[in-house]
Motif scaffolding. Structure first.
Motif, PDB file in Angstrom:
ATOM      1  N   UNK A  13       0.820  -1.204   0.000  1.00  0.00           N
ATOM      2  CA  UNK A  13       0.000   0.000   0.000  1.00  0.00           C
ATOM      3  C   UNK A  13       0.867   1.273   0.000  1.00  0.00           C
ATOM      4  N   UNK A  14       1.802   1.468   0.962  1.00  0.00           N
ATOM      5  CA  UNK A  14       2.631   2.674   0.889  1.00  0.00           C
ATOM      6  C   UNK A  14       3.587   2.669  -0.303  1.00  0.00           C
ATOM      7  N   UNK A  15       4.048   1.486  -0.710  1.00  0.00           N
ATOM      8  CA  UNK A  15       4.984   1.451  -1.848  1.00  0.00           C
ATOM      9  C   UNK A  15       4.272   1.942  -3.111  1.00  0.00           C
ATOM     10  N   UNK A  16       3.118   1.349  -3.401  1.00  0.00           N
ATOM     11  CA  UNK A  16       2.436   1.736  -4.652  1.00  0.00           C
ATOM     12  C   UNK A  16       1.888   3.155  -4.581  1.00  0.00           C
ATOM     13  N   UNK A  17       1.653   3.648  -3.369  1.00  0.00           N
ATOM     14  CA  UNK A  17       1.147   5.025  -3.229  1.00  0.00           C
ATOM     15  C   UNK A  17       2.204   6.042  -3.688  1.00  0.00           C
ATOM     16  N   UNK A  18       3.466   5.602  -3.754  1.00  0.00           N
ATOM     17  CA  UNK A  18       4.558   6.503  -4.165  1.00  0.00           C
ATOM     18  C   UNK A  18       5.040   6.227  -5.583  1.00  0.00           C
ATOM     19  N   UNK A  19       4.459   5.205  -6.222  1.00  0.00           N
ATOM     20  CA  UNK A  19       4.974   4.803  -7.539  1.00  0.00           C
ATOM     21  C   UNK A  19       4.447   5.708  -8.644  1.00  0.00           C
ATOM     22  N   UNK A  20       5.389   6.228  -9.453  1.00  0.00           N
ATOM     23  CA  UNK A  20       4.972   7.084 -10.573  1.00  0.00           C
ATOM     24  C   UNK A  20       4.813   6.272 -11.858  1.00  0.00           C
ATOM     25  N   UNK A  21       5.600   5.225 -12.017  1.00  0.00           N
ATOM     26  CA  UNK A  21       5.618   4.477 -13.285  1.00  0.00           C
ATOM     27  C   UNK A  21       4.331   3.682 -13.489  1.00  0.00           C
TER      28      UNK A  21
END
Ligand code: AMP
Ligand code: GLY
Length: 421
Positions: free
Chosen positions: A295-303
């Motif tokens: 959840x926090x990882x994908x919340x920061x993903x731009x790609x």
């Protein structure tokens, strides 16, 4: 293109949410999903869990890529079966997933390939296991060999706890087949981090680092859970440690699997213990993304995650890079009454409306019945926020958490605290 996501937790809601942002994707199905995925207009929940029926569905609906969230279908060979039916799927085969589905397999593998991990021994005989405890003493760690939803590990601080754990697993069969074989390992100290990569068998693309909070209560007290909160990035993973993790753990694992004749395609998650002298040891492998780390990882993903996973499923990851927002994100898990033992279900959840660009509530154990959102599992919601700093993200997430209510809700008040040391 059409995507199918397998699973029903917070991780799968986050995967569906992220993939729905891809310009390549028209339709997303989640099997079986939860109330969060059901409420999203481009996502459709389908109530199928049987692998053969999922294959039939993927063929009928022209699914271009299936992404597997949890470990159980991976350990049942869902990837092998999709590939046999010429369907694209992102995840490890049954053989590769043994890195997670058998602690004994994974420890043997690490020893064989020189991947740093705690010393251990494997037992099926309770008497021999008890003798080993007499010999080694506590603290010591007892692990069920098979899958146990994050609950098959006992960190025994006393000999008595260790003997009890052996009795539970080997004599009382509390974990069924999963606990019929156990691994007993050396107790390690340090700080934990989760390090997850995407792999297509050859090329490895590391995701942002994160840290989970496994214990139920504040200050890492209480029983182990699937995870009560996470944040990304984890400051303990400095650029120097990142390099070490890649060269000592991740790359030798992918190369070792290849040497053993097993191609590893999928998410590879290394749970790590990093000590004061920056020595790294591998606590465990998971063959999927972490929940709640996703959840926090994908919340920061731009790609574009869909594009990356689609290419990875075809062994074309080379040349991809991955872009992150330069910020921090955090997820606070709200769990049901009596989690992790016997979570109560069917409590109505209220206060789930006010999110903005920097906050989102990922659903996990929720279900939609007569327009009401009810709890339906142990970990219910993942309240997620991002901010320039972790402190800012944390404050936003707790503000939102305080506005959401269901009877018996449990959450930790100290998610992220370790990062502020
Ligand atoms: P695992 O499922 O193997 O990651 O174990 C669950 C949790 O138990 C880990 O996140 C650690 O907090 C703890 N743990 C596992 N193995 C060890 C060990 N060898 N020493 C200390 N703590 C451990
Ligand atoms: N949060 C730990 C896991 O997903 O296994």
């Amino acid at each position: 293109m059409n995507a199918l996501i397998i699973g029903n937790g917070g991780r799968e809601h986050a995967l569906a949410w992220k993939i729905s942002q891809s310009p390549l994707v028209n339709k997303i199905y989640v099997a079986p999903g939860n109330a969060g995925t059901e409420l999203d207009s481009i996502i459709e929940n389908i109530n199928i869990t049987d692998i053969d029926l999922l294959i039939e569905f993927a063929i009928n609906k022209n699914i271009d890529l299936t992404i597997v969230g949890p470990e159980v279908p991976l350990s049942k060979g869902i990837v092998n079966k999709f590939i046999e039916n010429d369907l694209y799927i992102f995840g490890p085969t049954f053989q590769a997933a043994q890195l997670e589905s058998s602690k004994d397999f994974s420890k043997k593998f690490m020893k064989k390939h020189g991947i740093p991990t705690a010393d251990y021994a494997t037992f099926t005989d309770a008497k021999l296991a008890h003798n080993y405890i007499e010999q080694k003493g506590s603290p010591i760690v007892i692990k069920a060999d098979g899958l146990a939803a994050g609950k098959g590990v006992v960190v025994a601080m006393t000999d008595e706890e260790a003997h009890n754990a052996i009795n539970l697993m080997l004599s009382d069969n509390q974990f069924g087949d999963a606990g019929a074989r156990i691994v007993i390992e050396e107790f390690l100290q340090g700080e934990e981090a989760s390090f997850i990569v995407i792999c297509d068998g050859e090329t490895v693309l590391p995701l942002a680092s994160s840290q989970d909070h496994k214990r139920l209560f504040d200050n890492d007290m209480g029983p182990n859970t699937g995870g009560m909160g996470a944040y990304s990035p984890a400051p303990i993973v400095t650029p120097e440690i990142h390099k070490k993790i890649m060269s000592e753990v991740i790359l030798p694992t992918i190369a070792g699997m290849k040497k053993d004749g097993i191609k590893f395609t999928g998410f590879l998650y290394a749970g790590l213990m990093i000590d004061k002298r920056n020595k790294i040891k591998t606590l465990e492998f998971n063959c999927r993304m972490g929940d709640p780390e996703t959840q926090p990882i994908l919340f920061r993903l731009k790609s574009d995650l869909f594009k990356i996973l689609y290419d990875a499923s075809m062994s074309k990851l080379e040349g991809h890079n991955i872009k992150w927002e330069n910020n921090s994100a955090i997820t606070i898990v709200m769990a049901a009454k009596n989690y992790p033992n016997q979570p109560r279900i069917n409590d109505e959840i209220i206060g789930l409306h006010s999110t903005n660009q920097d906050t989102y509530v990922f659903h996990a154990g929720t279900t939609l019945i007569n327009s009401k959102i009810l709890t339906s599992g142990g970990r219910v919601l993942g309240i997620t926020a991002k901010g320039k700093t972790l402190e800012e993200a944390k404050n936003k997430a707790y503000q939102l958490t305080n506005n959401i209510y269901f009877d018996g809700a449990q959450y930790r008040n100290d998610i992220g605290k370790k990062a502020f040391k």
